[in-house]
Design a protein around this motif. Sequence first.
Motif, PDB file in Angstrom:
ATOM      1  N   GLY A 125      -0.553 -51.626 -27.049  1.00 18.04           N
ATOM      2  CA  GLY A 125      -1.420 -51.343 -28.185  1.00 18.04           C
ATOM      3  C   GLY A 125      -2.657 -50.606 -27.746  1.00 18.04           C
ATOM      4  N   ALA A 126      -2.842 -49.379 -28.234  1.00 14.64           N
ATOM      5  CA  ALA A 126      -3.981 -48.552 -27.839  1.00 14.64           C
ATOM      6  C   ALA A 126      -4.961 -48.373 -28.977  1.00 14.64           C
ATOM      7  CB  ALA A 126      -3.505 -47.196 -27.313  1.00 14.64           C
ATOM      8  N   GLY A 127      -5.148 -49.446 -29.769  1.00 11.23           N
ATOM      9  CA  GLY A 127      -6.282 -49.492 -30.679  1.00 11.23           C
ATOM     10  C   GLY A 127      -7.512 -49.928 -29.907  1.00 11.23           C
ATOM     11  N   ILE A 128      -8.580 -50.207 -30.623  1.00  7.23           N
ATOM     12  CA  ILE A 128      -9.840 -50.550 -29.957  1.00  7.23           C
ATOM     13  C   ILE A 128      -9.702 -51.813 -29.115  1.00  7.23           C
ATOM     14  CG2 ILE A 128     -10.712 -51.805 -31.981  1.00  7.23           C
ATOM     15  CD1 ILE A 128     -12.793 -49.684 -29.513  1.00  7.23           C
ATOM     16  N   VAL A 129      -8.916 -52.785 -29.558  1.00  2.00           N
ATOM     17  CA  VAL A 129      -8.771 -54.035 -28.802  1.00  2.00           C
ATOM     18  C   VAL A 129      -7.979 -53.796 -27.517  1.00  2.00           C
ATOM     19  CG1 VAL A 129      -7.826 -56.371 -28.854  1.00  2.00           C
ATOM     20  CG2 VAL A 129      -9.004 -55.465 -30.871  1.00  2.00           C
ATOM     21  N   GLY A 130      -6.855 -53.097 -27.631  1.00  2.00           N
ATOM     22  CA  GLY A 130      -6.042 -52.842 -26.447  1.00  2.00           C
ATOM     23  C   GLY A 130      -6.743 -51.959 -25.436  1.00  2.00           C
ATOM     24  N   VAL A 131      -7.382 -50.884 -25.907  1.00  5.12           N
ATOM     25  CA  VAL A 131      -8.092 -49.987 -24.992  1.00  5.12           C
ATOM     26  C   VAL A 131      -9.223 -50.725 -24.283  1.00  5.12           C
ATOM     27  CG1 VAL A 131      -9.555 -47.933 -24.883  1.00  5.12           C
ATOM     28  CG2 VAL A 131      -7.467 -47.888 -26.251  1.00  5.12           C
ATOM     29  N   SER A 132      -9.966 -51.543 -25.029  1.00  2.00           N
ATOM     30  CA  SER A 132     -11.059 -52.304 -24.419  1.00  2.00           C
ATOM     31  C   SER A 132     -10.536 -53.306 -23.393  1.00  2.00           C
ATOM     32  CB  SER A 132     -11.856 -53.033 -25.504  1.00  2.00           C
ATOM     33  OG  SER A 132     -12.441 -52.121 -26.413  1.00  2.00           O
ATOM     34  N   THR A 133      -9.415 -53.960 -23.710  1.00  2.00           N
ATOM     35  CA  THR A 133      -8.809 -54.894 -22.763  1.00  2.00           C
ATOM     36  C   THR A 133      -8.411 -54.170 -21.487  1.00  2.00           C
ATOM     37  OG1 THR A 133      -7.991 -56.257 -24.594  1.00  2.00           O
ATOM     38  CG2 THR A 133      -6.948 -56.565 -22.448  1.00  2.00           C
ATOM     39  N   ALA A 134      -7.796 -53.000 -21.630  1.00  3.08           N
ATOM     40  CA  ALA A 134      -7.381 -52.221 -20.464  1.00  3.08           C
ATOM     41  C   ALA A 134      -8.583 -51.843 -19.605  1.00  3.08           C
ATOM     42  CB  ALA A 134      -6.621 -50.976 -20.910  1.00  3.08           C
ATOM     43  N   LEU A 135      -9.668 -51.425 -20.236  1.00  2.00           N
ATOM     44  CA  LEU A 135     -10.876 -51.042 -19.496  1.00  2.00           C
ATOM     45  C   LEU A 135     -11.456 -52.222 -18.729  1.00  2.00           C
ATOM     46  CD1 LEU A 135     -12.636 -48.670 -22.044  1.00  2.00           C
ATOM     47  CD2 LEU A 135     -12.185 -48.111 -19.645  1.00  2.00           C
ATOM     48  N   HIS A 136     -11.514 -53.378 -19.360  1.00  2.00           N
ATOM     49  CA  HIS A 136     -12.099 -54.540 -18.687  1.00  2.00           C
ATOM     50  C   HIS A 136     -11.211 -55.042 -17.550  1.00  2.00           C
ATOM     51  CE1 HIS A 136     -15.869 -55.489 -20.682  1.00  2.00           C
ATOM     52  NE2 HIS A 136     -15.323 -55.108 -21.829  1.00  2.00           N
ATOM     53  N   LEU A 137      -9.906 -54.988 -17.714  1.00  2.00           N
ATOM     54  CA  LEU A 137      -9.018 -55.359 -16.618  1.00  2.00           C
ATOM     55  C   LEU A 137      -9.153 -54.373 -15.466  1.00  2.00           C
ATOM     56  CD1 LEU A 137      -5.861 -56.396 -18.654  1.00  2.00           C
ATOM     57  CD2 LEU A 137      -7.128 -57.888 -17.085  1.00  2.00           C
ATOM     58  N   GLN A 138      -9.209 -53.106 -15.808  1.00  2.00           N
ATOM     59  CA  GLN A 138      -9.373 -52.061 -14.794  1.00  2.00           C
ATOM     60  C   GLN A 138     -10.667 -52.256 -14.006  1.00  2.00           C
ATOM     61  OE1 GLN A 138     -10.546 -48.081 -16.211  1.00  2.00           O
ATOM     62  NE2 GLN A 138      -8.691 -47.290 -15.216  1.00  2.00           N
ATOM     63  N   ALA A 139     -11.747 -52.602 -14.710  1.00  2.00           N
ATOM     64  CA  ALA A 139     -13.037 -52.810 -14.046  1.00  2.00           C
ATOM     65  C   ALA A 139     -12.993 -53.989 -13.082  1.00  2.00           C
ATOM     66  CB  ALA A 139     -14.128 -53.022 -15.092  1.00  2.00           C
ATOM     67  N   LEU A 183     -13.428 -60.923 -22.686  1.00  2.00           N
ATOM     68  CA  LEU A 183     -13.062 -62.337 -22.593  1.00  2.00           C
ATOM     69  C   LEU A 183     -11.645 -62.497 -22.045  1.00  2.00           C
ATOM     70  CD1 LEU A 183     -13.653 -65.324 -23.097  1.00  2.00           C
ATOM     71  CD2 LEU A 183     -12.895 -65.000 -25.469  1.00  2.00           C
ATOM     72  N   LEU A 184     -10.702 -61.724 -22.566  1.00  2.00           N
ATOM     73  CA  LEU A 184      -9.328 -61.861 -22.087  1.00  2.00           C
ATOM     74  C   LEU A 184      -9.216 -61.430 -20.626  1.00  2.00           C
ATOM     75  CD1 LEU A 184      -6.467 -62.701 -22.845  1.00  2.00           C
ATOM     76  CD2 LEU A 184      -5.994 -60.310 -23.342  1.00  2.00           C
ATOM     77  N   ALA A 185      -9.915 -60.370 -20.236  1.00  2.00           N
ATOM     78  CA  ALA A 185      -9.869 -59.922 -18.843  1.00  2.00           C
ATOM     79  C   ALA A 185     -10.408 -60.999 -17.909  1.00  2.00           C
ATOM     80  CB  ALA A 185     -10.654 -58.623 -18.679  1.00  2.00           C
ATOM     81  N   GLU A 186     -11.453 -61.685 -18.336  1.00  2.00           N
ATOM     82  CA  GLU A 186     -11.981 -62.783 -17.527  1.00  2.00           C
ATOM     83  C   GLU A 186     -10.944 -63.897 -17.397  1.00  2.00           C
ATOM     84  OE1 GLU A 186     -16.780 -62.252 -18.528  1.00  2.00           O
ATOM     85  OE2 GLU A 186     -15.572 -63.714 -19.648  1.00  2.00           O
TER      86      GLU A 186
END
Length: 414
Positions: free
Chosen positions: A9-23, A390-393
């Motif tokens: 999912g590349a909506g705002i939630v999925g993209v944000s999750t991907a960025l935080h995991l990447q970080a 939060l999910l990335a944490e």
Amino acid sequence: MHCQTIVLGAGIVGVSTALHLQARGRKVILIDRDEPGSGTSHGNAGLIERSSVIPYAFPRELSKLLRYGLNRQPDVRYSFSYLPKAAPWLLQYWKNSAPAPLAEATRAMLPLVQRCVEEHDALIEAAELGAMVQAKGWIEVYRTQPALAQAVADAQALKPYGLQFEILDKQQLHEREPDLSANAVGGIHWLDPKTVSNPGGLTRGYAALFVKRGGQFIQGDARTLRQVASEWQVDTRQGPVTAPEAVIALGPQAGELFRPLGYDIPLEVKRGYHVHFHAKAGAALKHSLCDVQGGFVLAPMAQGIRLTTGIEFAASDDAANEVQLQRCEAIARQLFPLGERTQDAPWLGRRPCLPDMRPVIGPAPRHKGLWFNFGHAHHGLTLGPVCGRLLAEMITGENTFTDPTPYGADRFEH
């Protein structure tokens, strides 16, 4: 292809999750059948809504229920044929909107809402998207004095949350929005939120940052998600992608994945529309305006003045129905000098909602390596970055900034 985490999912939630995991050092592949920001994230009112500390509840007053029952209100419309299917969910929603459970939902959502602006700010700066975001809040507009008086009382009751707002009489309102008609008698200017002139563009900008930092975005079909040995696999245009972890961040389509896996999560869709207009010659809209009585927002966007509607309960794949838009447009034209539409057909979007007014964020209770991040209702744009954090944490085993228990999928396990 292999990675550590697949985000579906590349909506705002999925993209944000991907960025935080990447970080946090994860190798992530982001997958969607369409381009980033093409779904629900594309068509919202563009509010990073710091002031919505009370979730949108089901009305409890008998007078309101009777009015909505006639199905003639501009803010809520329903399809008669869909109502029997939606009735059990609506009953849960109504029960959770009683004072005690609503207070519980408010407490649960507050840590997310409190951090929504700062989490966006960090990504906006990193992605160099500041020109797309305004820090001047939004204005509730009222057409009658009794409605304004009630809104002022409601706003005063929110003072313990530390929100900044200004009460505007008719003169003050028209000083801020000179082109409003005399029908606008006053308003409340909420100062903490920010507004976005192109929400879909913001999501695509965040996705571009993810790719710039070394992430991969691949088009593929999330519905092919399956377990292969101890890992998760998805088919894409570039072949199968495999990872020990997968995140379902598909918003209104999340049920297409979790239901076949045996999860009975009561995800429902509230449909909504938008259409863009020119302003009449010489007129300008300076702020995003919400007509609470009419249940719509007028927002200055890159594509024109966007009129967004409230809630429509209908089957997700039903054809668009312009009745609600027409009702809202008629009221909007009494407030502001709208010109012609800039598009032939309205945009139809689907908000993923849960009856207890909080998202599902966390692990799938019965599938190792599977994680959920969906159900953000009216506030996907607002909450995408903070819920991604939060999910990335959780996934990386960090100490979370808030207790994730209220958002667990296990609350729906029987």
